[in-house]
Design an enzyme around this catalytic site. Structure first.
Site, short mmCIF file in Angstrom:
data_model
loop_
_atom_site.label_atom_id
_atom_site.label_comp_id
_atom_site.label_asym_id
_atom_site.label_seq_id
_atom_site.Cartn_x
_atom_site.Cartn_y
_atom_site.Cartn_z
N LYS A 174 0.87 -1.18 0.00
CA LYS A 174 0.00 0.00 0.00
C LYS A 174 0.92 1.24 0.00
CE LYS A 174 -2.24 3.37 2.54
NZ LYS A 174 -1.81 4.31 1.56
N GLU B 148 10.07 1.47 10.35
CA GLU B 148 11.13 2.41 9.93
C GLU B 148 10.52 3.80 10.03
OE1 GLU B 148 14.18 1.85 9.24
OE2 GLU B 148 14.13 -0.33 9.13
N CYS C 74 14.05 10.38 5.91
CA CYS C 74 14.01 9.92 7.30
C CYS C 74 15.33 10.21 8.01
CB CYS C 74 13.71 8.43 7.35
SG CYS C 74 14.83 7.45 6.37
N GLU D 160 10.65 16.24 14.54
CA GLU D 160 10.94 16.02 13.12
C GLU D 160 10.08 16.97 12.27
OE1 GLU D 160 9.51 12.48 11.09
OE2 GLU D 160 11.44 12.28 10.09
#
Ligand code: NAP
Length: 499
Positions: A183, A258, A292, A391
């Site tokens: 997905k 992750e 990331c 973040e």
């Protein structure tokens, strides 16, 4: 006439059991080109019913002898073939991804040239996967382990690097003998749908690789809570990850996460200042900070601070922002309008928190459309503000001075994340000491954002758990079976004790 029929935009269906199927509700949604802010294709809006259909197809394919009885060598050959087909279509796939998420064509060309290596690496590992004969401490027992696949894998990916992040899941999952339902992010599904066109040509049986598109709710949600899914490989943000873990825990599916980071580049006084500055730029302004491993904090030793800052600011002021499809562009747009607004909010927050805005902080002039934002640098006196801790996932760098090695280790580790760290120093012993002391799954010394199929990636804390890439990723997609064989001809004396 429907909105869809009224346009010439390309329409993507879902890839299920070797066929391209329409969503059960007949609905599609628009995918936007970040460089123009305009829709450029339609993606099928999957439903929970579609998810159920696709997972059952993947489950049937898992049990089907055509796939289940294939040897590791044969599976490796198919995975290698897929890599070769991707290499043949690299240029085209690179363009699709650039159009879909605004990543630079120069970065995508490099990525697509390298991506097949991940397939070749796992294809090469295929016939090296084996169990062991155990030197068991019981006479007459012959005991060995074998490695088995888990079943249906649900792979959920974010928008920032769809093909690369899918490859990290797809190649090891297939070599291990699983089947997979992918997905992709709702905002960047097209490049993956182009890639799976190669799956049949590579020779995979129907149902081994499937793609279901649509929104996190209901598609991601029903996929991660489906009882036939035995493994969830998730890349995304911590909030969604919590949801995914709750869902998959219902069925005890194995999970890897992750997630994001607040990764630092640490520049010691003996570092090469120009290299360190380039590493910092690569870390935070590459992919417009939507990575990331974005190196969103830079800790500069006070004795080298001014020198590095000068090189950094000079080079950043020359960054060519523009159409990501142009070869000379160095920074493209952010992938979504929502992401642009998020970055703007964090910049306001940084200013309100007392950060000193050195450069950037706004949309660049001269762009009538598209979701562009300037490379932005803040100076801070400490590591306590929200923009140095949360973040942002955009081109915003926080620079903080330090004096001592112990102090900077403490600063680097004072984050809930634990994904990556860059260390810049010519002192090898110091590099080793600091690499050991920092809490991160990836440490780069005198380099940043280096990747290879041979090296694992992953983090701890809010950056998630489990590893992708490298040999260890294979184990994430397999389980061991232990087989005990009693070679004795004697009768079993006492059935009521453990043997
Ligand atoms: P996200 O919002 O967490 O979404 C990730 C994926 O999860 C998307 O496909 C999303 O679908 C799906 N999703 C949303 N709700 C769901 C639900 N209820 N159940 C199951 N799936 C659901 O993350 P993002 O904004 O796309 O990506 C940015 C994040 O990814 C950042 O935190 C970044 O650091 C992280 N990231 C980590 C790595 C790594 O390797 N460590 C690499 C790249 C990015 P929709 O798109 O339809 O919402």
């Amino acid at each position: 006439m429907t909105e869809l029929a009224a346009t010439n935009l390309k329409k993507y269906n879902m890839y299920v059991n070797g066929e391209w199927i329409e969503p059960s509700n007949g609905e599609y949604f628009q995918s936007y080109n970040p460089a123009t802010g305009e829709p450029w294709c339609y993606i099928a809006k999957g439903t929970a019913e579609d998810v159920d259909k696709v997972v059952h197809a993947a489950h049937r394919a898992f049990l089907n002898s055509e796939w289940a009885n294939m040897t590791f060598t044969e599976r490796g050959r198919l995975v290698r073939k897929l890599g070769e087909l991707i290499a043949e279509r690299a240029e085209e796939l690179a363009e699709f991804e650039t159009r879909d998420n605004g990543k630079l064509i120069r970065e995508m060309r490099g990525q697509l040239k390298y991506l097949p290596e991940f397939f070749y690496y796992y294809a090469g590992l295929a016939d090296k996967i084996h169990g062991e004969t155990l030197p068991i401490d019981k006479r007459d027992m012959f005991v060995f382990t074998s490695k088995e696949p888990l079943g249906v894998v649900a792979a959920i990916t974010p928008w920032n690097s769809p093909l690369y992040l899918t490859t990290l899941k797809l190649a090891p999952a297939l070599v291990a003998g699983n089947t997979i339902v992918i997905k992709p992010s709702e905002v960047t599904s097209a490049s993956l749908l182009e890639l799976v066109k190669l799956v049949e040509e590579a020779g995979f049986p129907p149902g081994v690789v499937n793609v279901v598109t649509g929104f996190g709710q209901p598609v991601g949600d029903s996929l991660t809570s489906h009882p036939l899914v035995r493994r969830v490989a998730f890349t995304g943000g911590p909030e969604t990850a919590r949801h995914v873990v709750r869902n998959s825990s219902e069925n005890f599916a194995k999970v890897t996460l992750e997630l994001g980071g607040k990764s630092p580049n640490i520049v010691f006084d003996d570092a090469d200042p120009a290299n360190a500055a380039m590493g910092i730029i690569a870390g935070i302004f590459g992919a417009s900070g939507q990575s990331c491993v974005a190196g969103s904090r830079a800790f500069l030793h006070v004795d080298i601070y001014d020198k590095v800052m000068q090189i950094l600011v000079d080079r950043v002021s020359q960054i060519k922002i523009g159409d990501p499809l142009m070869d000379e562009t160095e920074m493209g747009p952010l992938a979504t309008k929502t992401q642009l607004e998020r970055v703007e909010k964090y910049v306001d927050l940084g200013i309100n928190e007392g950060g000193k805005l050195i450069t950037g902080g706004k949309k660049p002039g001269g762009f009538k459309q598209g979701w562009y934002f300037e490379p932005t640098i803040f100076e801070h006196t400490n590591n306590k503000s929200r923009i140095t801790r949360e973040e942002i996932f955009g081109p915003v760098l926080s620079v903080i001075p330090f004096k001592e090695e112990e102090e900077v280790i403490q600063l680097a580790n004072s984050t809930d994340y634990g994904l990556a760290v860059g260390i810049w120093s010519k002192d090898g012993a110091r590099a080793h000491r600091v690499a050991k002391a920092v809490r991160a799954g990836i440490v780069w010394v005198n380099t940043y954002r280096s990747i290879s199929p041979i090296a694992p990636i992953g983090g701890s804390g809010l950056s998630g758990f489990g590893r992708e890439g490298g040999y260890e990723a294979i184990n994430e997609y397999m389980q061991s079976k232990v087989v005990w064989i009693n070679t004795s001809t004697e009768s079993i004396p006492d059935p009521f004790i453990m043997r």
